[in-house]
Design a protein around this motif. Sequence first.
Motif, PDB file in Angstrom:
ATOM      1  N   LYS A  41       0.846  -1.184   0.000  1.00 23.45           N
ATOM      2  CA  LYS A  41       0.000   0.000   0.000  1.00 23.45           C
ATOM      3  C   LYS A  41       0.884   1.237   0.000  1.00 23.45           C
ATOM      4  O   LYS A  41       2.060   1.155   0.353  1.00 23.45           O
ATOM      5  CB  LYS A  41      -0.905   0.051   1.239  1.00 23.45           C
ATOM      6  N   PRO A  42       0.317   2.384  -0.331  1.00 20.38           N
ATOM      7  CA  PRO A  42       1.086   3.618  -0.192  1.00 20.38           C
ATOM      8  C   PRO A  42       1.423   3.872   1.284  1.00 20.38           C
ATOM      9  O   PRO A  42       0.637   3.541   2.170  1.00 20.38           O
ATOM     10  CB  PRO A  42       0.139   4.695  -0.731  1.00 20.38           C
ATOM     11  N   THR A  44       1.200   6.396   2.884  1.00 22.05           N
ATOM     12  CA  THR A  44       0.280   7.345   3.510  1.00 22.05           C
ATOM     13  C   THR A  44      -0.898   6.648   4.186  1.00 22.05           C
ATOM     14  O   THR A  44      -1.618   7.292   4.941  1.00 22.05           O
ATOM     15  CB  THR A  44      -0.269   8.335   2.463  1.00 22.05           C
ATOM     16  N   TYR A  45      -1.103   5.350   3.911  1.00 22.30           N
ATOM     17  CA  TYR A  45      -2.175   4.626   4.592  1.00 22.30           C
ATOM     18  C   TYR A  45      -1.855   4.578   6.082  1.00 22.30           C
ATOM     19  O   TYR A  45      -0.712   4.343   6.469  1.00 22.30           O
ATOM     20  CB  TYR A  45      -2.303   3.199   4.050  1.00 22.30           C
ATOM     21  N   ASN A 128       3.782   7.478   6.817  1.00 18.92           N
ATOM     22  CA  ASN A 128       4.263   8.245   5.657  1.00 18.92           C
ATOM     23  C   ASN A 128       5.720   7.972   5.293  1.00 18.92           C
ATOM     24  O   ASN A 128       6.357   8.788   4.637  1.00 18.92           O
ATOM     25  CB  ASN A 128       4.072   9.752   5.878  1.00 18.92           C
ATOM     26  N   PRO A 160       3.966   7.307  -2.113  1.00 17.91           N
ATOM     27  CA  PRO A 160       2.686   7.684  -2.712  1.00 17.91           C
ATOM     28  C   PRO A 160       2.825   8.649  -3.889  1.00 17.91           C
ATOM     29  O   PRO A 160       1.895   8.780  -4.679  1.00 17.91           O
ATOM     30  CB  PRO A 160       1.922   8.347  -1.563  1.00 17.91           C
ATOM     31  N   THR A 164       0.357   4.579  -6.787  1.00 16.34           N
ATOM     32  CA  THR A 164      -0.897   4.694  -6.053  1.00 16.34           C
ATOM     33  C   THR A 164      -1.602   3.356  -5.935  1.00 16.34           C
ATOM     34  O   THR A 164      -2.791   3.290  -5.660  1.00 16.34           O
ATOM     35  CB  THR A 164      -1.839   5.701  -6.745  1.00 16.34           C
ATOM     36  N   CYS A 166      -2.783  -0.306  -4.458  1.00 18.28           N
ATOM     37  CA  CYS A 166      -3.168  -0.815  -3.142  1.00 18.28           C
ATOM     38  C   CYS A 166      -3.427  -2.300  -3.317  1.00 18.28           C
ATOM     39  O   CYS A 166      -4.440  -2.696  -3.886  1.00 18.28           O
ATOM     40  CB  CYS A 166      -4.421  -0.100  -2.638  1.00 18.28           C
TER      41      CYS A 166
END
Length: 173
Positions: A41-42, A44-45, A128, A160, A164, A166
């Motif tokens: 996942k990015p 930022t998740y 992040n 990210p 992008t 996921c």
Amino acid sequence: YTLFLKYMKDTVKILLFLLVPFISWTQSNFSVSPDTVFAEKPATYFVFYNYADFENNIDDTLQMRWVKLEEIRTDLNGNPGPFQAWSISIQDPVNSFSPAVGIDSADFFLPPVTGSVDKFIYQILPNNTPGKLYAKFKFFPVDIPSDSAIVVFDYTAQDPTTNTSCLLYTSPS
């Protein structure tokens, strides 16, 4: 004498060919799947995780143990890093370690419930910070350590700004 040695060599080869599958298969009291768990996942998740399912194959409760054999954290280019920003949590069928700082093993019980599965959940909060996490765990009944299984968790927290995607998936068994 030479004919006898040739006969013996052939006999040994045949026996090894027939017996190796039975000798190498030792795990029987429990099953686990998959043996390799992926998550991507990015960074930022907030949190992402995946898990391995356990099933008791006997009619008695198993006292199980997991041991972390290896944990490698790298940046996306494979360079080692401490990644202090990351937080890792572990949840087995009995215990929850959040964060899992300094935790490298624990015991849990696996009940004999037909058709029921218990989970071992490995979770990362990347905060992040892009990077990769590779962790290897060994699972076994406390009184039968030779009846073991290895599960690998292979996680990627993508940058990210460049990716992008996921993805959460498990390897086919």
